[in-house]
Scaffold this active site. Sequence first.
Site, PDB file in Angstrom:
ATOM      1  N   ASN A  85       0.653  32.997  17.429  1.00 14.41           N
ATOM      2  CA  ASN A  85      -0.783  32.811  17.630  1.00 14.41           C
ATOM      3  C   ASN A  85      -1.159  31.378  17.994  1.00 14.41           C
ATOM      4  OD1 ASN A  85       0.015  32.315  14.848  1.00 14.41           O
ATOM      5  ND2 ASN A  85      -2.136  31.950  14.416  1.00 14.41           N
ATOM      6  N   HIS A  86      -0.399  30.387  17.547  1.00 16.86           N
ATOM      7  CA  HIS A  86      -0.761  29.008  17.837  1.00 16.86           C
ATOM      8  C   HIS A  86      -0.597  28.673  19.317  1.00 16.86           C
ATOM      9  CE1 HIS A  86      -1.588  26.457  14.214  1.00 16.86           C
ATOM     10  NE2 HIS A  86      -1.373  27.631  13.676  1.00 16.86           N
TER      11      HIS A  86
END
Length: 423
Positions: A85-86
């Site tokens: 997700n980052h």
Amino acid sequence: MTRVIHTGDTHIGYQQYHVPERRDDFLAAFEQVVEDAIAEDADAVVHAGDLFHDRRPTLTDVLGTLSVLERLDEAGIPLLAVVGNHEAKRDAQWLDLYESLGLAVRLDDEPHVIGDTAFYGLDFVPRSQREELAYDFAPHDADHATLVSHGQFQPFDYGTWDATRIVEESSVDFDALLLGDEHKPGTKQVDETWLTYCGSTERASADEREDRGYNIVTFDDAVQITRRGLDTRDFVFVEVELTEGEGLDRVTERVGEHDLDDAVVVVHVDGEGDPITPAGIEEYALERGALVARVTDHREFADEREVEVSFADPDEAVRERVRELGLSEAARDIDETIRASKVPDSNVADTVEDRVADLVDDGDLAVFHAADDRDPTPAEVDGGETTPERSGTGDETTTESADTDAEATTEDTEDQSTMGEYL
């Protein structure tokens, strides 16, 4: 038999505490993983997401990672990976760049066979889009199969993504799920399938006190999961409980009991003692060789409205004020994304634009409604006061959100999706 190194959450590019040495530490930890893989002649390195800390890593971070992957490639060891997700972008991913150079394989719903094991991948999927996800994977003829994915999975604590459903509904029987996103390692079993988190390779938060490392996973007659530690920068944790009459001298005495050379020093003060000056303790630690020193006095509270805000933690003071503004969920999400990810001023506009686009893509425009637009609670109808509920702002973990990337938590109203839309 197939033996792989399972790693993830390397967060390359994270300049923790605004110190360049910490940025170097995150790349160095990944280098250790690769060096171990080469020394052990592993069949593959499996990366479970968040290779980078940010979707816009610097050129230095991209090139540093490229150099590490080239060494792995020269040893004939493939990198199999998914997107976390980052680092996730709305179009092409950084992982695609390395794949185009022949240095990585981005796993998806098609099997990638190493030895006698078929590897599949599922990138991070926002919570609002998971309900309609169809776990449809192409068949394989290998002896074993494993799925690599990124997210907070049940039955682990704080999980929001049901791994049992994945195991039961998948078109492929998986021997194991190799997971990323949770920075604390752990292993559980769902039916006949092993679920394991490898943990992060560096401490992205002062809450991450356990030693860092990675998993070694062997697929043979059975799945065997072992763990190996990494040699990372020392974090010195000092807990001081002051009694009446004790103060700064007692805290510095406790700090001085430790070897502080090049360490990150984290001091927590509590008790009934005299007031202290955190800056004085930090200066003491730095003079004795610490790389970074952070002091929190849990006894220091201020605000006439009795809001518990520690002057030793200005970030929490800002978060507390933001919660009081009654902003929409989207506004709080964007605020947290910018502050927690340490976005450079030059990238703020682009970052905000991307986050707004992501929220719109999720399909629920209610997240843009101000908190004051919600239906009043019974207490408010009766004239009582309430505090707006704080929305989730991390990657679904309770540790300090250096590891932060917010996601919408509303339900998705789109038609049923297939795996390929997210891979």
